[in-house]
Design a protein around this motif. Structure first.
Motif, short mmCIF file in Angstrom:
data_model
loop_
_atom_site.label_atom_id
_atom_site.label_comp_id
_atom_site.label_asym_id
_atom_site.label_seq_id
_atom_site.Cartn_x
_atom_site.Cartn_y
_atom_site.Cartn_z
N PRO A 139 0.83 -1.21 0.00
CA PRO A 139 0.00 0.00 0.00
C PRO A 139 0.87 1.26 0.00
O PRO A 139 1.88 1.33 0.68
CB PRO A 139 -0.80 -0.10 1.29
N VAL A 140 0.41 2.24 -0.79
CA VAL A 140 1.15 3.52 -0.86
C VAL A 140 0.67 4.44 0.26
O VAL A 140 1.44 5.17 0.86
CB VAL A 140 0.91 4.18 -2.23
N VAL A 141 -0.64 4.37 0.50
CA VAL A 141 -1.25 5.26 1.48
C VAL A 141 -1.75 4.40 2.65
O VAL A 141 -2.17 3.26 2.45
CB VAL A 141 -2.42 6.03 0.84
N THR A 142 -1.68 4.96 3.85
CA THR A 142 -2.14 4.20 5.01
C THR A 142 -3.64 3.89 4.89
O THR A 142 -4.39 4.70 4.37
CB THR A 142 -1.93 5.00 6.30
N PRO A 143 -4.04 2.73 5.35
CA PRO A 143 -5.46 2.38 5.26
C PRO A 143 -6.29 3.31 6.15
O PRO A 143 -5.76 3.89 7.10
CB PRO A 143 -5.50 0.95 5.77
N ILE A 193 20.49 -6.85 2.34
CA ILE A 193 21.13 -5.91 3.25
C ILE A 193 21.92 -4.90 2.44
O ILE A 193 22.73 -5.32 1.62
CB ILE A 193 22.06 -6.66 4.21
N PRO A 194 21.78 -3.65 2.54
CA PRO A 194 20.85 -2.94 3.42
C PRO A 194 19.43 -2.90 2.83
O PRO A 194 19.28 -2.74 1.63
CB PRO A 194 21.43 -1.54 3.45
N TYR A 195 18.45 -3.06 3.68
CA TYR A 195 17.07 -3.10 3.23
C TYR A 195 16.43 -1.74 3.41
O TYR A 195 16.59 -1.10 4.45
CB TYR A 195 16.30 -4.15 4.04
N GLU A 196 15.75 -1.31 2.38
CA GLU A 196 15.14 0.02 2.48
C GLU A 196 13.68 -0.10 2.09
O GLU A 196 13.35 -0.75 1.09
CB GLU A 196 15.84 0.98 1.53
N ILE A 197 12.82 0.51 2.86
CA ILE A 197 11.40 0.48 2.50
C ILE A 197 10.80 1.84 2.83
O ILE A 197 11.17 2.46 3.81
CB ILE A 197 10.67 -0.67 3.22
N LYS A 198 9.91 2.29 1.95
CA LYS A 198 9.31 3.61 2.15
C LYS A 198 7.81 3.45 2.31
O LYS A 198 7.22 2.55 1.71
CB LYS A 198 9.57 4.50 0.94
N GLY A 199 7.21 4.35 3.06
CA GLY A 199 5.76 4.39 3.14
C GLY A 199 5.20 3.36 4.08
O GLY A 199 5.96 2.64 4.69
N PRO A 200 3.92 3.21 4.19
CA PRO A 200 2.91 4.02 3.51
C PRO A 200 2.80 5.42 4.10
O PRO A 200 3.21 5.65 5.23
CB PRO A 200 1.63 3.24 3.74
#
Lengths: 259, 204
Positions: A40-44, B172-179
């Motif tokens: 998901p891009v936006v929070t639920p 490694i290195p792990y990157e995550i964006k959002g939500p």
């Protein structure tokens, strides 16, 4: 404890030997399926209790806080305005003529009102277009592509036959490349398969009874599908589309959505 | 041994190196004879020209150097006691001064509001517990699915299994964006604005 581990390892060894003994050449095709998921891009949206609790936290925070510089200024402005109204001699004209705190607040509010947030409902949502990732921003989306199985074409997760000499992970990467085109960038989460599905062919093909599908899980990073026309489906659409047994195996390793 | 070293001292005077002189001395040693040889000493060095400097200037120079060192030592001592303050941790003085002015009048809560809040807190605790339990159940389910897949893979081929259980170092290195709270606006350029750097310089 030691005894138990020894027995356990013995059992697995026996099991392996037994499995080997059954058929030196496997009579099943090994197939790798790839579950590409767009997170998901936006929070639920918040549900009722979450909303209530959020409001409570906000009010508590304000109650426990000290007054901000802006509020102090606003109060001072009020006092000055009162004095000015009463035409008191003590009015400091310099202090009055400047912009009041209320003015600043109004200006800020106006700016906020003018700002256009992007809509959660995208163009693709309005058109009902399922072929793009720019849809259902609050949900998980899974990529499905048309797969040729024997003579008929079914819409399933992208999958492909394992070739001698490569690891299953390499097969999974190759499958994504071959079926979705080189533009689609995904990130595989593990070297290990996350799910399993087995089906039999209607009749034996090259001495193979059926196929064992090992699912790999990957997250969508960027790019578009260029080769085949795939669809990005949310959970309920997946539910409708996939065949029942296949769906069960896929649902085993997918995160449930709570709304 | 003693005699030998003495001999080496005078080796420069000898016409032939001492090693060739037959030494007829009975040495009593506990260690086997060591075949080390010392190099001849030169005992002199090339002459250097000496500059003549006014002793007054030399004295002044010395003085200056000493003063400089003393000053540095003093500064170091002073700074050792004084630590660099962290601005963010210090409450500004003007805030402390009108502390009373900034106090917010406490709202008078009725019994119903207090009760409702307490109930909501309890509801929230229950809700979070359920959420936690369902999360754990989901993780269990997903792990079980993976375990099953791996077991099936082991049945099929041990080599593939061994490859599959290798750690994935690309992660490694792990990157995550959002939500995020609102969807990103395409081709939006955020207004940077201007700012003045007010951070203090703390060099000695």
């Amino acid at each position: 404890m030691l005894c138990r581990t020894i027995i356990q390892s013995e059992i697995t060894l026996c099991h392996r030997i037994f499995a080997r003994g059954l058929g030196t050449r496997s009579s099943w095709d090994i197939v790798t399926g790839v579950c590409v998921e767009r997170l998901p891009v936006v929070t639920p949206p918040l549900n009722d209790i979450q909303k209530k609790y959020k409001d409570l936290l906000y009010t508590l925070e304000i109650e426990k806080s000290m007054k901000s510089a802006h509020e102090i200024r606003h109060e001072n402005d009020k006092v000055q305005a009162e004095l000015l109204k009463n035409e008191s001699a003590e009015v400091d004209m310099d202090a009055v003529s400047k912009i009041t705190a209320q003015d600043m607040e109004d200006a800020a509010n106006e700016e906020l009102a003018q700002f256009q947030f992007a809509s959660i409902e995208t163009d693709a949502d309005k058109k009902g277009d399922q072929s793009t990732t720019e849809r259902c921003l609050q949900r998980h989306l899974v990529l499905v592509t048309p797969i040729k199985l024997g003579s008929d074409v079914k819409t399933l997760l992208p999958q492909g036959l394992w070739k001698e000499g490569e690891t299953l992970r390499q097969t999974a990467e190759r499958v994504v490349q071959e079926q979705c085109g080189p533009e689609l960038k995904v990130q595989f989460i593990s070297n290990a398969p996350c799910g399993f599905y087995k089906y039999k062919y209607p009749s034996e093909i090259n001495g193979k009874v059926g196929a064992k599908v090992f699912f790999y899980y990957a997250n969508y990073k960027s790019g578009k599908l260029t080769k085949t026309k795939g669809n990005w489906l949310n959970r309920s659409e997946l539910e409708k589309l996939l065949p029942e047994k296949y769906r069960k195996s896929v649902n085993e390793f997918l995160i449930e959505e709570t709304y | 041994m003693m005699n030998l070293s003495l001999l080496r001292q005078f080796s420069r005077l000898a016409l032939r190196p001492p090693s060739r002189i037959p030494i007829r001395i009975r040495n009593i040693t506990t260690t086997p004879a060591v075949q080390f040889k010392t190099t001849d000493q030169l005992c002199a060095e090339p002459m250097k020209k000496k500059k003549k400097i006014d002793p007054q200037i030399v004295k002044a120079r010395e003085e200056r150097r000493r003063k400089k060192l003393e000053k540095q030592i003093r500064r170091l001592e002073k700074n050792a006691r004084q630590l660099k303050p962290i601005d963010e941790l210090e409450v500004p003085l003007d805030l402390l001064d009108n502390f009373g002015k900034r106090k917010r009048p406490q709202p008078k809560l009725t019994a119903e509001v207090i009760e409702a809040r307490a109930l909501l807190q309890k509801d929230w605790a229950r809700y979070k517990r359920e959420e936690y339990i369902s999360n754990v159940a989901q993780i269990d389910r997903i792990m079980a699915a993976q375990r099953r897949a791996l077991d099936k893979l082991l049945e099929e081929s041990e080599d593939l299994y061994n490859e599959a259980i290798m750690p994935d170092l690309q992660l490694i290195p792990y990157e995550i964006k959002g939500p995020v709270a609102t969807p990103p606006i395409k081709s939006y350029e955020s207004p940077d604005g201007e700012y003045i750097d007010v951070s203090k310089k703390w060099d000695n």
